[in-house]
Design a protein around this motif. Structure first.
Motif, mmCIF file in Angstrom:
data_model
loop_
_atom_site.group_PDB
_atom_site.id
_atom_site.type_symbol
_atom_site.label_atom_id
_atom_site.label_comp_id
_atom_site.label_asym_id
_atom_site.label_seq_id
_atom_site.Cartn_x
_atom_site.Cartn_y
_atom_site.Cartn_z
ATOM 1 N N VAL A 39 -20.658 -1.315 -98.836
ATOM 2 C CA VAL A 39 -20.750 -1.569 -100.280
ATOM 3 C C VAL A 39 -19.533 -2.331 -100.777
ATOM 4 N N LYS A 40 -18.355 -1.922 -100.333
ATOM 5 C CA LYS A 40 -17.129 -2.593 -100.773
ATOM 6 C C LYS A 40 -17.126 -4.053 -100.318
ATOM 7 N N ARG A 41 -17.530 -4.271 -99.086
ATOM 8 C CA ARG A 41 -17.558 -5.632 -98.542
ATOM 9 C C ARG A 41 -18.541 -6.533 -99.295
ATOM 10 N N GLU A 42 -19.745 -6.032 -99.508
ATOM 11 C CA GLU A 42 -20.782 -6.866 -100.126
ATOM 12 C C GLU A 42 -20.525 -7.093 -101.611
ATOM 13 N N MET A 43 -20.037 -6.090 -102.316
ATOM 14 C CA MET A 43 -19.779 -6.255 -103.738
ATOM 15 C C MET A 43 -18.580 -7.163 -103.990
ATOM 16 N N GLU A 44 -17.520 -6.981 -103.223
ATOM 17 C CA GLU A 44 -16.328 -7.817 -103.431
ATOM 18 C C GLU A 44 -16.546 -9.245 -102.948
ATOM 19 N N GLY A 45 -17.520 -9.441 -102.067
ATOM 20 C CA GLY A 45 -17.802 -10.787 -101.578
ATOM 21 C C GLY A 45 -19.027 -11.415 -102.204
ATOM 22 N N ILE B 124 -22.059 8.033 -94.770
ATOM 23 C CA ILE B 124 -21.226 7.731 -95.936
ATOM 24 C C ILE B 124 -20.074 6.784 -95.585
ATOM 25 N N PRO B 125 -19.309 6.996 -94.492
ATOM 26 C CA PRO B 125 -18.218 6.063 -94.175
ATOM 27 C C PRO B 125 -18.704 4.624 -93.990
ATOM 28 N N ALA B 126 -19.808 4.468 -93.293
ATOM 29 C CA ALA B 126 -20.351 3.116 -93.083
ATOM 30 C C ALA B 126 -20.828 2.516 -94.407
ATOM 31 N N LYS C 133 -12.489 -6.530 -107.242
ATOM 32 C CA LYS C 133 -12.060 -5.245 -106.703
ATOM 33 C C LYS C 133 -13.105 -4.195 -107.043
ATOM 34 N N VAL C 134 -13.438 -3.371 -106.054
ATOM 35 C CA VAL C 134 -14.433 -2.319 -106.237
ATOM 36 C C VAL C 134 -13.796 -0.969 -105.948
ATOM 37 N N ASP C 135 -13.925 -0.047 -106.881
ATOM 38 C CA ASP C 135 -13.448 1.326 -106.697
ATOM 39 C C ASP C 135 -14.608 2.193 -106.227
ATOM 40 N N ILE C 136 -14.367 2.983 -105.181
ATOM 41 C CA ILE C 136 -15.415 3.809 -104.584
ATOM 42 C C ILE C 136 -15.140 5.281 -104.866
#
Length: 886
Positions: free
Chosen positions: A858-864, A851-853, A873-876
């Motif tokens: 997910v945050k990196r790929e979606m925001e980029g 989950i941490p990875a 901005k992505v909320d997790i």
């Protein structure tokens, strides 16, 4: 067959057709009401009257000799509506497809051409039938000429005219000299209408004789006639059909011959005229098409086909199965086509007595299906990919999907199924599925239909798909081809994974929630009956309206044709006035829908083998390009009410795993900031500020820390409303503020954010110029409403243009994000699965240790995923079920 020459008064019939049917549009949104009604008239005329000779006469553009006599001739006529003008060339084209000669002479009106034609026909010993409802043409009636009104289905002869008027048809021009013609702006004599005019012509026999003896007529009428001699004679001349116009026309051309049925079929398909297509087929021979469809039902035939298939390098692919759910259906057969009008059907499941191929042949064709160098196309290939994957085959080399191609070309219209596409683009009426497997209680599965029957049906599917692929490839623009290859086809393969994976659902929890809600509904029902004073059917609009507005005397908000409205808007307004019953009814309806649509239905959709729900994702279900889901529609699970949100608690990960949801924050507002380049909006997002507070502060001229919750709410309503073209009325409804205050608020908004106003105006202007709008990734949506003559329709098109640019670009963004995230998960070898896409949100499940990875990835790929003028901005959220994600 009649020996008459049928002369169609073209423009008169076109105008009548246009106003007879309103609002009819083609599948592509173009107006076709006049085309439809005119064509229907032609079909009926040919069927019922069976003319031996026929000709159509149309007005030529420009002025004629009558304008020289009287410049004000037809001056009062309004220009033809644009929606009528655009249909005239298509109508004339259809007339020519019927092999009916078209006559139009510059500087001469159609009435004069019609008159001359009747004389030419008379010379050839023919009778004439004028197809028109225009009574001005009645002056041509005689023993050789009659009129047929197709609208009334009536024949008028010279004798009929005399019986009605008391004088011969040629005297009609004398009458028109008196009463004039308001449609053509022929003045006539003031104060003399049809009744008096008829009496005068009956008595004096001609206009000239009447005018010569006007002094005999006492009173004001005689004085008027004496003064009006010149204008009366001019009016008669203007109304007189000229029969001495030279017309070089070969009457042999009027002999009726077979229409071009195929061209007519193609046009009827293009315009969506299913009724007329059926009528045409009843009147014409069925279209003949040579095609070779071969059944490959033995190992020998299969062995001979394999090298052909491999050498073809490209083919259309389709499967036949036992059902419509690809996660459960069994493979029945495969159809293939690599040459137009030629196809092959490979049966793998059939009736016991029939020959079929075996797992051996399926294994032998597997290398071809999995070879990426041998390319494949199909219709809704996502379905077939799932079927093949469940049979151990990973199809590769897919380079075209006609379903996706159609949606990219014609995303603004409905009907991207293969039957509709075949009819619309190829003029082919495909074998309907129900003709093979039946329907209702008599429906069978495809393997029970007989291989010979299924062969024809399946081969047609593959053949039509191959033909459509060629057609669509030639029409796709580079931007659309890029969308197909870089986004939609890779996404289709990813959605195959999502559908096969499904999502785990706790059916027992849903049943428990259903039982609890049943108790709540019973309590509400009891209170409703108490207020009403009796028990009744709460679902009956008639009974409910009688109780509310007759028994209880509630104020009537809106009437309907059958009584009083009890819709949500009415109940909400009455609840706002303090009435308890409407408030209870709103709760009852909300909870009843929640129970039936989700709590009771979802458990039945759980796959017994997997324990999961496998929704079907559609890439072509929306005009903006957004994904949609069905069976069940997981994108519509309510989240505003507590009981609606509670449903998400039943969506759980596999044992020992956790769920993760990633949601784009205010992505559509960020798109608005990106496109408008408004400095304040861009800065607010760059500084990660509360965008609604920023807007509220600017509009109200106060410091951001002084913004009240009410001011923020109003600003939020405007921020999101702008994207959908919200009006002052809409804002008033949303916020409860008076309409004038809502208008002031919107005006202040645009004053403070002029770049947004300029962006909206430029987007609408460009949409008018292009006939639609294209998202930042090249997805085009045509908007025929922009050409509508009705302002309300045009404004709706303008709102759709803005919404499509914003929402459609956001839709493409999340598709790109899905592909990036999926590729990254595989590249990093995480024990994680993407499960759902819900608007701007992606839902995953993963082993707790990963989950941490996954969160970081997910945050990196979606925001980029894309580069905008503002940061994404992505909320997790992470938790043990969909509801608990935080």
């Amino acid at each position: 067959m009649s020996e008459d020459l049928y002369i169609i008064d073209g423009h008169a019939q076109i105008y009548r057709a246009f106003y007879a049917v309103e609002g009819l549009r083609s599948p592509t949104g173009e107006p076709v009401n006049a085309i439809f009604q005119f064509t229907r008239m032609l079909l009926h005329l040919i069927k019922e009257e069976k003319p031996a000779r026929i000709v159509a006469v149309f007005d030529a553009p420009g002025k004629n000799f009558r304008h020289e006599l009287y410049p004000e001739y037809k001056a009062n006529r309004k220009p033809a509506p644009e929606e009528l003008k655009v249909q005239i060339p298509q109508i004339i084209s259809i007339v020519k497809d019927f092999n009916i000669p078209v006559l139009s002479i510059e500087g001469v009106e159609a009435d004069d051409v019609i008159g001359v034609l009747t004389k030419l026909a008379e010379k050839d010993g023919l009778h004439s039938t004028i197809v028109s409802g225009d009574k001005d043409l009645a002056q041509l009636l005689n023993d050789n000429v009659r009129m047929f009104d197709p609208k009334k289905n009536t024949i008028t002869t010279a004798a009929d005219f005399y019986d009605e008027n008391g004088f011969e048809p040629e005297k009609l021009i004398d009458l028109m000299g008196l009463w004039g013609d308001t449609a053509d702006n022929i003045p006539g004599v003031a104060g003399i209408g049809k009744k008096i005019g008829r009496e005068l012509i009956q008595k004096y026999k001609s206009l000239e004789n009447l005018l010569d003896r006007a002094s005999e007529i006492k009173g004001k009428r005689g004085e008027t006639l004496l003064k009006s001699r010149e204008i009366a004679l001019l009016s008669k001349e203007l109304a007189t059909i000229k029969l001495d116009i030279p017309l070089d026309f070969d009457m042999d051309k009027t002999k009726f011959s077979e229409p071009d049925y195929q061209s007519l079929r193609n046009k009827f398909v293009e315009y969506g005229f299913k009724v007329l297509l059926s009528e045409l087929d009843n009147q014409s021979p069925p279209p003949q098409e040579e095609r070779e469809y071969r059944l490959i039902d033995t190992p020998e035939k299969f062995a001979a086909l394999l090298p052909e298939l491999e050498n073809a390098g490209h083919f259309a692919l389709d499967t036949e199965t036992t059902g419509i759910d690809p996660v459960q259906a069994e493979l029945v057969g495969i159809s293939l086509s690599f040459t137009e009008k030629t196809a092959f059907y490979l049966p793998f499941k059939a009736l016991p007595e029939e020959k079929v191929l075996t797992a051996k042949e399926l294994a032998e064709i597997k290398p071809i299906l999995e070879n990426p160098k041998i390319t494949k196309c199909g219709q809704n290939l996502k379905y077939d990919l799932i079927i093949f994957k469940r049979n151990g085959i990973e199809v590769r080399g897919v380079n075209f999907d006609t379903l996706i191609g159609s949606s990219l070309l014609e995303g603004h219209i409905r009907g991207h199924d293969l039957d509709s596409l075949a009819a619309r683009h190829l003029g082919i009426e495909k074998i309907p599925t129900k003709a093979i497997i039946g329907s209702g209680s008599k429906e069978i599965t495809m393997d029970q239909a007989g291989v010979d029957v299924v062969c024809e049906y399946a081969c047609e599917d593959a053949d039509v798909t191959l033909r459509l692929e060629k057609l669509f490839k030639n029409r796709l623009k580079p931007e659309e081809e890029r969308l197909m290859q870089e986004i939609e086809l890779p996404l289709s393969r990813l959605l195959t994974q999502l559908q096969l994976e499904g999502i785990r659902v706790d059916g027992e929890l849903l049943q428990k929630q259903s039982s609890e809600l049943e108790i709540v509904l019973e309590s509400i029902t009891t209170r409703i009956y108490e207020i009403a004073g009796k028990e009744f059917n709460i679902a009956s609009t008639k009974q409910l309206s009688e109780i509310m507005f007759e028994d209880l005397g509630y104020p009537v908000i809106r009437k309907t044709k059958t009584g009083y409205s009890t819709d949500e808007a009415v109940l909400t307004e009455l609840a706002g006035q303090g009435y308890e019953l409407p408030e209870l009814l709103l709760e009852y309806r909300q909870y009843s829908k929640l129970k039936s649509t989700y709590l009771d239905a979802l458990p039945r959709m759980i796959n017994p083998e997997t324990g999961r729900i496998h929704t079907t994702f559609s890439q072509t279900g929306t005009a903006t390009g957004r994904l949609s889901s069905n069976n069940p529609n997981l994108q519509n699970i309510p989240i505003r009410s507590e009981k609606g949100r509670a449903i998400r608690a039943a969506f759980i990960p596999r044992d020992g795993w956790k769920m993760l949801a990633a949601d784009y924050s205010q992505v559509e507002l960020r798109m608005l900031a990106h496109f408008s380049e408004d400095v304040m909006l861009v800065q607010a997002f760059e500084n990660n500020e509360d965008i609604h507070r920023v807007v509220a502060a600017e509009i109200n001229g106060i410091d951001i820390k002084d913004v009240t919750s009410e001011q923020r709410y109003a600003a939020k309503a405007v921020n999101f409303g702008i994207i959908y073209g919200q009006t002052a009325h809409g804002l008033s409804q949303t916020t409860g503020m008076p309409r004038f205050a809502a208008q002031q608020f919107i005006d202040s908004y645009f004053n403070q954010f002029p770049n947004i106003r300029d962006f909206i105006n430029s987007t609408i202007a460009q949409a008018h110029e292009d006939g639609g709008v294209r998202t930042m990734y090249g997805r085009f949506r045509a908007l025929p409403e922009l050409k509508a003559s009705k302002k309300v329709e045009m404004q709706r098109g303008e709102r759709e243009a803005l919404n499509t640019l914003i929402q459609g670009s956001a839709a493409d963004l999340i598709k790109i994000a899905m592909l990036r995230v999926d590729a990254a998960i595989k590249a990093e070898g995480l024990d994680a699965r993407m499960l759902l896409q819900i608007h701007d949100e992606l839902v995953f499940e993963a082993a707790a240790t990963d989950i941490p990875a996954l969160e970081k990835l997910v945050k990196r790929e979606m925001e980029g995923a894309v580069k905008l003028n503002v940061p994404l901005k992505v909320d997790i959220g992470i938790g043990d079920n969909w509801l608990a994600l935080k």
